[in-house]
Write an enzyme that holds these catalytic residues in place. Structure first.
Site, PDB file in Angstrom:
ATOM      1  N   PRO A 157       0.854  -1.419   0.026  1.00 43.91           N
ATOM      2  CG  PRO A 157       0.031  -0.845   2.215  1.00 43.91           C
ATOM      3  CD  PRO A 157       0.856  -1.906   1.303  1.00 43.91           C
ATOM      4  CG  MET A 158       3.561   2.246  -1.787  1.00 36.88           C
ATOM      5  SD  MET A 158       4.621   2.264  -3.010  1.00 36.88           S
ATOM      6  CE  MET A 158       3.879   0.978  -4.120  1.00 36.88           C
ATOM      7  CB  CYS A 214       3.138   5.506   7.593  1.00 31.95           C
ATOM      8  SG  CYS A 214       3.613   7.166   6.721  1.00 31.95           S
ATOM      9  CG  ASN A 256       7.613  -3.798   2.358  1.00 27.72           C
ATOM     10  OD1 ASN A 256       7.567  -2.763   3.210  1.00 27.72           O
ATOM     11  ND2 ASN A 256       7.969  -3.765   1.215  1.00 27.72           N
TER      12      ASN A 256
END
Length: 346
Positions: free
Chosen positions: A17-18, A102, A204
């Protein structure tokens, strides 16, 4: 590997997700090229509860991109619970992912995202209550810790598992690193090797080539990998990774002693010609213009992909062309430049 009732193959590759990247158009492209699961841009729980239009619009998904996850972030237990329930009721995603990773200041600086790594009791309360409040599988994405002095992921992984999450994604950096330096996968591997961990572990960070994807599975034993920035201007990367991983599996099965030396590894081959890849970028450009409904904003949204794509690297003296390409703000100006690039690629 399974997340809830979702079955994946032996080496699944996920799209990370970005923010401002994983819109529905880009997700469709990545899914077409073999992404095992895709995620929306992350969603602010506070804004979703307040029904902010731009935030609610991020919940748009369709069946062609499933399995798809929606990621939410926040720092308040009731808001995160309500946001998760809204996501479940309005969008029916396959996974609800909690963002505790984040690192950007406007999120982490306010105590959300990776900022939650400084308040583990609250992080666990949020996770526990969200899991109880929804029927959708809940997963978490986080980092190794706040900084190098607080590498807490091995303990945190067990605590999150005890809260009821069904998979954990670990980015191999601390919050203080942001996106600098190299991702450290050693602690990701340590979490995966922990005999008390039974949920899938997704790795990741810095996976940019098919060869790196293979090493991540082989060396660290992760159940899946998640690819982020390397997909900019390169949605076909999923096909290249899947083709290479499958070729390695076949070679391994045929290896006399059930193992492969470096010289026995199959080559990683491009899945398309440069011209075909340019067609994908032009398709993405048109998708963004049509989806956004504004030519200039659609071009602007595509620029990071045009700037990052590796397909132009073989063109000599490309600098001035690149400047013109990234300055063009009308399709009538940009498309001829891209066609000139095609001729030079040929």
């Amino acid at each position: 590997m399974n997340i809830g009732n979702i079955e994946f193959g032996p080496h699944p590759v996920f799209l990370a997700p970005m923010e401002d990247v994983t819109d529905i158009g880009f997700r469709h492209l990545c899914k077409r090229f073999g992404a095992a699961m895709v995620y929306t841009e992350f969603v602010s729980a506070e804004a979703l509860v307040r029904s902010v239009k731009s935030t609610v619009s991020k919940l748009q998904i369709d069946d062609n991109e499933r399995p798809v996850g929606i990621q939410i972030y926040g720092r308040d237990v009731p808001q995160m619970v309500e946001a998760a329930q809204i996501v479940e009721q309005e969008a029916h995603p396959d996974v609800i992912d909690l963002n505790f990773g984040c690192p950007v200041k406007k999120v982490a600086g306010k105590g959300a995202g990776a900022g939650m790594l400084q308040n583990i009791p609250l992080l666990l309360d949020i996770t526990r209550e969200v899991v109880k409040a929804v029927n959708t599988p809940v997963t978490v994405k986080t980092r190794l810790g706040w900084n190098q002095e607080q590498l807490i992921i091995t303990t945190l992984a067990e605590q999150l598992q005890d809260c009821g999450i069904q998979a954990l994604t670990i980015h191999g950096r601390t919050r203080s690193q942001m996106y600098t330096g190299e991702a450290d996968w050693t602690l990701i591997g340590e979490v995966k090797r922990n005999p008390r961990i039974h949920i899938p572990i997704i790795g990741n960070g810095d996976i940019t080539t098919p060869e790196q994807a293979r090493l991540a599975f082989e060396r660290y034993g992760v159940d899946a990998i998640m690819v982020g920035r390397a997909t900019f201007g390169r949605p076909w990367l999923f096909r290249e990774m899947n083709d290479y991983l499958n070729a390695c599996d076949i070679a391994l099965k045929n290896a006399p002693e059930g193992r492969l030396d470096a010289e026995q590894l199959p080559p990683s081959l491009p899945c398309m010609t440069p011209s075909e890849k340019l067609d994908v970028l032009i398709e993405q450009l048109h998708i963004n213009v049509d989806r956004i409904g504004d030519e200039y904003r659609g071009i602007l949204h595509t620029r990071r992909h045009l700037a990052a794509t590796p397909i132009f690297k073989g063109i000599p003296d490309f600098r001035q062309t690149r400047i013109a390409m990234l300055r063009a703000d009308r399709l009538d100006d940009l498309l001829p430049i891209l066609e000139q690039c095609r001729q030079r690629l040929l």
